[in-house]
Design an enzyme around this catalytic site. Sequence first.
Site, PDB file in Angstrom:
ATOM      1  N   TYR A   1      -3.921  14.880  -2.850  1.00  0.00           N
ATOM      2  CA  TYR A   1      -4.316  14.146  -1.657  1.00  0.00           C
ATOM      3  C   TYR A   1      -5.414  14.891  -0.908  1.00  0.00           C
ATOM      4  CZ  TYR A   1      -3.458  10.550   1.858  1.00  0.00           C
ATOM      5  OH  TYR A   1      -3.574   9.473   2.704  1.00  0.00           O
TER       6      TYR A   1
ATOM      7  N   ASP B   1      -9.234  14.553   7.855  1.00  0.00           N
ATOM      8  CA  ASP B   1      -8.522  13.564   7.043  1.00  0.00           C
ATOM      9  C   ASP B   1      -8.505  13.963   5.559  1.00  0.00           C
ATOM     10  OD1 ASP B   1      -7.230  11.152   6.322  1.00  0.00           O
ATOM     11  OD2 ASP B   1      -9.123  10.057   6.165  1.00  0.00           O
TER      12      ASP B   1
ATOM     13  N   GLU C   1      -5.700   6.872  -2.146  1.00  0.00           N
ATOM     14  CA  GLU C   1      -5.732   5.851  -1.093  1.00  0.00           C
ATOM     15  C   GLU C   1      -6.225   4.503  -1.629  1.00  0.00           C
ATOM     16  OE1 GLU C   1      -4.992   5.262   2.191  1.00  0.00           O
ATOM     17  OE2 GLU C   1      -3.743   7.003   1.840  1.00  0.00           O
TER      18      GLU C   1
ATOM     19  N   HIS D   1       0.838  -1.208   0.000  1.00  0.00           N
ATOM     20  CA  HIS D   1       0.000   0.000   0.000  1.00  0.00           C
ATOM     21  C   HIS D   1       0.869   1.252   0.000  1.00  0.00           C
ATOM     22  CE1 HIS D   1      -3.346   2.679   1.524  1.00  0.00           C
ATOM     23  NE2 HIS D   1      -2.287   3.343   1.965  1.00  0.00           N
ATOM     24  N   GLU D   2       1.800   1.300   0.945  1.00  0.00           N
ATOM     25  CA  GLU D   2       2.616   2.514   1.090  1.00  0.00           C
ATOM     26  C   GLU D   2       3.515   2.743  -0.124  1.00  0.00           C
ATOM     27  OE1 GLU D   2       2.198   4.822   3.165  1.00  0.00           O
ATOM     28  OE2 GLU D   2       0.784   3.819   4.469  1.00  0.00           O
TER      29      GLU D   2
ATOM     30  N   HIS E   1      -9.281   8.508   3.680  1.00  0.00           N
ATOM     31  CA  HIS E   1      -9.212   7.120   4.145  1.00  0.00           C
ATOM     32  C   HIS E   1     -10.598   6.511   4.341  1.00  0.00           C
ATOM     33  CE1 HIS E   1      -5.098   8.364   5.408  1.00  0.00           C
ATOM     34  NE2 HIS E   1      -4.808   7.104   5.134  1.00  0.00           N
TER      35      HIS E   1
ATOM     36  N   HIS F   1       1.854   4.387  -3.052  1.00  0.00           N
ATOM     37  CA  HIS F   1       1.793   5.856  -3.050  1.00  0.00           C
ATOM     38  C   HIS F   1       2.962   6.425  -3.852  1.00  0.00           C
ATOM     39  CE1 HIS F   1      -1.646   6.756  -0.598  1.00  0.00           C
ATOM     40  NE2 HIS F   1      -1.245   5.934   0.344  1.00  0.00           N
TER      41      HIS F   1
END
Length: 352
Positions: free
Chosen positions: A185, A267, A194, A170-171, A272, A174
């Site tokens: 974002y 957020d 996301e 996932h990270e 998210h 990005h």
Amino acid sequence: MLGMETNTVFCTIVPPHVLDKLAQAEDPLTYEPARRTLEHDALLRTQRRITTVRGMAAPTGTPSDKPARTIYDARHVETLPGAKVHSESDTPSKDASVNRAHAGLGATFELYLKAYGRHSIDDSGLPLNATVHYGAKYDNAFWNGEQMVFGDGDGELFLDFTIPVDVIGHELTHGVTQYTANLEYFGQSGALNESLSDVFGSLIKQYALGQSADQADWLIGAGLLGPEIHGEALRSMKAPGTAYDDPRLGKDPQPATMEDYVRTSRDNGGVHINSGIPNHAFYLVANALGGNAWERAGKIWYSTLTGGELASDAQFADFSRLTVATARTLYGDGDELQAVTKAWSQVGVPTS
């Protein structure tokens, strides 16, 4: 990428709304790690806005089909990258976190190379660096634009962040988004950012385990929650809103359809939270097509992300239209097109 200014995304795997809830607890064992993590993440988010990601120099020669991984150990302080403890050719470490980080970086490199012909995050063989044992009881993991960083968790609410391979995928995704569509974002483009990380994080896990779409659990962060937590993961792509329901964490707030879209200023406009909608659309496509999700469904999403037509401020409807066009280009008017069109209709996002 050279000379291109990128959006300053600082993404953590544990969303702010979860940490906010924990920070309000009465028990210091619960609120102290959460408050420290929130303060730390807020500081890093500010730093990322001040220093945009530097353009990487274009490498010379042909990128290798082998990853170049280096693992560092922060030794429980918040200094990056920390002490170098593991290189690509080293034998396994005595430290399980080092080995898991090394393996997760490799699984990510492998999926992008084997399924999509992509050489690392930037498609030019970018070396993959990661730091483990970051901070004291740090309840998060993040990609900072240049490397992966893993906390050990507090041991009660969250375990070691190197455990779920999909968190690593996932990270790092990005980073792929940063080098391609560079999605802003905030709001729907941020939720797409996301969601793409969840999609490819899940595909990296499925590829590593050799799982077909119907064998996969479609969870993000399974194995991360502490033994006393009522929940199985951070998010569910199969059933958004059902990943956890716990007195300390709260209830998973993700919607599965536009009917329950959450309008919030928190957020970054709910990036998210509302990512549950495109997540569920991808799950529906993969499930309808069957077989290996990284093949047809994944190829449509990957080609849409990297094809050059996805604007940095794209909304859900822009992305859905492009996935339909991509499905038609790649596969004609067959099952793939039908699956994509039907999935977006089921989550309430128009495709025309």
